[in-house]
Design an enzyme around this catalytic site. Structure first.
Site, PDB file in Angstrom:
ATOM      1  N   GLU A   1       0.794  -1.226   0.000  1.00 48.58           N
ATOM      2  CA  GLU A   1       0.000   0.000   0.000  1.00 48.58           C
ATOM      3  C   GLU A   1       0.831   1.283   0.000  1.00 48.58           C
ATOM      4  OE1 GLU A   1      -3.078   0.332  -0.514  1.00 48.58           O
ATOM      5  OE2 GLU A   1      -3.751  -1.749  -0.325  1.00 48.58           O
TER       6      GLU A   1
ATOM      7  N   SER B   1     -47.455 -17.679 -20.607  1.00 52.67           N
ATOM      8  CA  SER B   1     -48.325 -16.888 -21.481  1.00 52.67           C
ATOM      9  C   SER B   1     -48.410 -15.413 -21.107  1.00 52.67           C
ATOM     10  CB  SER B   1     -49.729 -17.488 -21.510  1.00 52.67           C
ATOM     11  OG  SER B   1     -49.740 -18.594 -22.369  1.00 52.67           O
TER      12      SER B   1
END
Length: 748
Positions: free
Chosen positions: A101, A389
């Site tokens: 880091e 449907s």
């Protein structure tokens, strides 16, 4: 005569003066820019969030408000944190963190100008974003006070607050803040908490590879999570080890030993359920919160910000949720006693539902399934299922009205069996009968398959092959992305099979457009947020005209018949509500029927999508597994209608019964007293087809005994004898990507 030498001297002097002037101008410009930069920096710094000790220590939970601006729940990120003092943190861990880091953390100030210069050069040569330069101090400040927004203002505020932080705290204190504040996936904050969670070890007991893994995990926590992708996590740990070697924090022998260490040896075994961060607070809101998070992540305003970081910054989220309806919906979904029979009380059965405001598209409530828990359970309300449907109005009837301007008594010749174009097999209606000449109103109300497919084919022939697909896309149902963009719509999609797979939330969005006059509104959960700087950030959602108001109204009027006698949902009494909707079921392939010895009228999904002028609600029901003999299937009409009872229960509880009806637009006219047509319709009679002008009265419908079966067979064999059921019927759909051998259709 002038001296040439003097003239040369003068020219040199003039050039020298000119360069001095140019240099002076540049110097003045540079000074002006520098001063302006200081002024701008000072202004941005003055607008920075207040320097708060509380924010430096722990994440701040976010609050969620409903549509009435009432607080309904609070989002706490992660499990209980195990704090670690910097003096108790082993050097192995800090070495790994610093190597990956900020290796010069103890040597530079708030900003590492040497590293910044290197990053600038790298970004110029390697492309913007190829290397970052944030120090650990800057990362603490960003997580505590700011967002991930990459603007000059944010960078100036970050620099100012970083300077403040280093003036008030020692380097050890800042590193301690970082180690306790960083996010490690799965709701884990802090390096000690992460060590216990992943390896069940205190930091002192970690081996080199484990320490390297934890140091590298926060870069992309959800990507490097060992429970998600062990290979990616191992690769990341090795990258950290390489950096530790590069910076002289470990020897080459230690590096080689670390690289060859199995990272999963001491990994705590956890199931998906065990990875849940905690028992959720207010679980009845969990499905809604899940959608809130997704919409924030996908928004332009927050798409570059880690959602966990955002929700740990103390934001206030103002939603469209109706808290009462949300609780009612989720509690009913969870209530197994509401459903009849052991089959529907079992853990194999599940249900998902979405409720939106018909007019605005605001997401009112949503349930992702029984006892839904985020992280460990899929939100079934935003998961795609075959739609049955419920696709018929979208791919067949509405495109016909929109493009051909057919009236509601437009007729189609129904048949006992039919071979769709480019398909060698046969399709049948749910009752295995032909019904002669039928109007599209009756065909839709009774959910006949053959008329729907025939009308779909006619729309494509008359108006263009892509018309049904484009109509669906305008309603948010996009087939163009199916099968990697190579999908071709077929008759099977009209019946809800093949790639007609959409989520309950998508179906609610689509049907709401029929109820509001033709406008598609993306279902929005979040209205706006108030961020940690007390700024209001409004959310924007897609909205556009999807169809003519005449189409929307005529389809709505036809879909009212679904709840009327002989309609496919006439079982449920909705008196007092002006309501329209469509049911649907999907069935199994012939191979599945044979493999699991399933009854011919078995279905795997059952739907209903309905709407009033006030609310639009979609309900999907299905099973998590397929078992022999229909033990986890909808068998027969009485089981197919399971979602309808749920729909009735919720819709009758939440509706206001104010008498509001859908408004007939001026573009629609009455035809023959009871039917509807488009004003000044361009529809013309084609004598080569069995059709008639809309102003003629329809022929008497062939009387058909309404003892319907629950199954439609799609193959070239003779159908089985009908199974008698109550006077009702619905379809199902095929569910097979191979249209040369589609599944059977089931009915309700």
């Amino acid at each position: 005569m002038k001296d040439p030498l003097s003239r040369n001297k003068r020219n040199k002097m003039n050039k020298k003066t000119l360069w001095k002037r140019i240099a002076l101008i540049f110097m003045m410009a540079a000074v002006s820019i520098f001063v302006l930069g200081i002024v701008v920096f000072a202004y941005f710094a003055s607008t920075a969030p207040a320097f708060s000790v509380e924010k430096l220590k722990d994440p701040i939970p976010s609050r969620v408000f409903d549509r009435n601006d009432e607080l309904v729940t609070t989002i706490y990120q992660g499990i209980e944190r195990e704090y670690i003092d910097i003096t108790d943190t082993p050097e192995l861990v800090t070495d790994a963190v610093l190597a990956v880091e900020d290796n010069r953390f103890y040597e530079h100030g708030a900003i590492d100008f040497k590293r910044l210069g290197g990053a600038v050069i790298s970004n110029i040569t390697g492309g913007f974003g190829s290397q970052g330069a944030s120090t650990i101090t800057q990362q603490v400040v960003k997580r505590a006070f700011l967002t991930e927004e990459k603007t000059i203002k944010r960078k100036a505020q970050e620099a100012y607050l970083s300077y403040r932080l280093e003036q008030e705290y020692a380097k050890d204190d800042i590193l301690e803040m970082y180690l306790n504040k960083i996010y490690y996936s799965d709701g884990i904050y802090g390096v000690r908490t992460a060590s216990l969670y992943y390896f069940d070890k205190e930091l002192d007991d970690l081996n080199l590879k484990e320490a390297a893994y934890l140091a590298g995990l926060p870069n992309l926590p959800n990507v490097y999570n060992l429970y998600v992708d062990a290979e990616a996590g191992n690769k990341r740990a090795n990258q950290v080890l390489a950096l530790m070697l590069h910076h002289g924090r470990i020897t080459e022998d230690e590096y080689n030993e670390g690289v060859n260490t199995d990272l999963t040896t001491n990994l705590v075994a956890r199931s998906d359920e065990e990875r849940s961060s905690t028992e959720p607070k207010d679980p009845q809101y969990a499905s809604y919160i899940n959608v809130v998070k997704q919409q924030l992540e996908q928004s332009d305003e927050f798409k570059n910000i880690d959602i966990s970081e955002l929700l740990s910054s103390g934001i206030d989220i103002y939603t469209n949720m109706d808290a009462n309806i949300q609780r009612t919906l989720q509690n009913t979904v969870n209530d197994k006693d509401f459903f009849y029979g052991d089959k529907f009380k079992s853990d194999d059965f599940n249900i998902a539902s979405s409720i939106i405001d018909t007019q605005s598209g605001a997401l009112i409530a949503i349930s992702g399934g029984r006892d839904y828990q985020e992280v460990v359970k899929e939100n079934l309300a935003i998961t795609q299922h075959n739609t049955g449907s419920t696709m018929k109005p979208i791919l067949s009837y509405a495109p016909a009205i929109e493009n051909m301007e057919v009236p509601t008594n437009y007729t189609i010749q129904d048949e006992y069996e039919y071979s769709p174009k480019h398909f060698e097999g046969k399709i049948y209606n749910y009752d295995n009968q032909g019904h002669g000449t039928v109007t599209i109103r009756d065909a839709l109300r009774k959910s006949y398959n053959i008329p729907a497919v025939k009308l779909f084919e006619e729309v494509r022939e008359e108006s263009g092959d892509n018309v049904p697909e484009q109509f669906a896309k305008d309603l948010g149902l996009d087939y163009s992305k199916k099968s990697d963009g190579n999908y071709t719509l077929s008759f099977n999609d009209v019946l809800g099979g093949n790639e007609s797979r959409f989520s309950p939330l998508q179906m609610a969005q689509a049907y709401a457009a029929f109820g509001n006059g033709g406008t598609f509104n993306e279902a929005g959960a979040v209205r706006y947020i108030i961020n940690s700087e007390n700024e209001q950030v409004d959310m924007e959602y897609e909205s556009h005209e999807a169809m003519k108001d005449s189409t929307a109204y005529m389809i709505t009027d036809m879909l009212k018949g679904t709840f009327q006698p002989y309609g496919s949902a006439d079982y449920i009494n909705m008196n007092g509500l002006n309501i329209a909707g469509k049911t649907g079921t999907t069935s199994y392939s012939e191979s599945m029927l044979a493999e699991y010895n399933l009854p011919s009228n078995a279905a795997k999904d059952a739907w209903i999508v309905g709407y009033t002028p006030e609310y639009t609600m979609s309900v999907w029901t299905g099973f998590t597994s397929t078992k022999k003999d229909g033990a986890t299937s909808f068998v027969g009409t009485q089981e197919h209608i399971t979602p309808q009872w749920f729909f009735q229960n919720i819709m009758t509880q939440i509706s206001t019964y104010n008498g509001q009806d859908f408004t007939m637009p001026e573009s629609v006219t009455w035809v023959g007293g009871q039917e509807l047509g488009v004003v000044n319709s361009s529809f013309q009679f084609n004598p080569n087809r069995i059709r008639r002008y809309y102003y003629e009265a329809p022929e008497e419908e062939t009387e058909v005994e309404e003892d319907n079966t629950d199954e439609e067979v799609i193959d070239e064999t003779e159908p089985e004898e009908p199974v008698e059921t109550p006077e009702n019927g619905d379809d199902g759909s095929t569910d097979n990507s191979d249209t040369t051998n589609p599944d059977t259709d089931s009915g309700e």
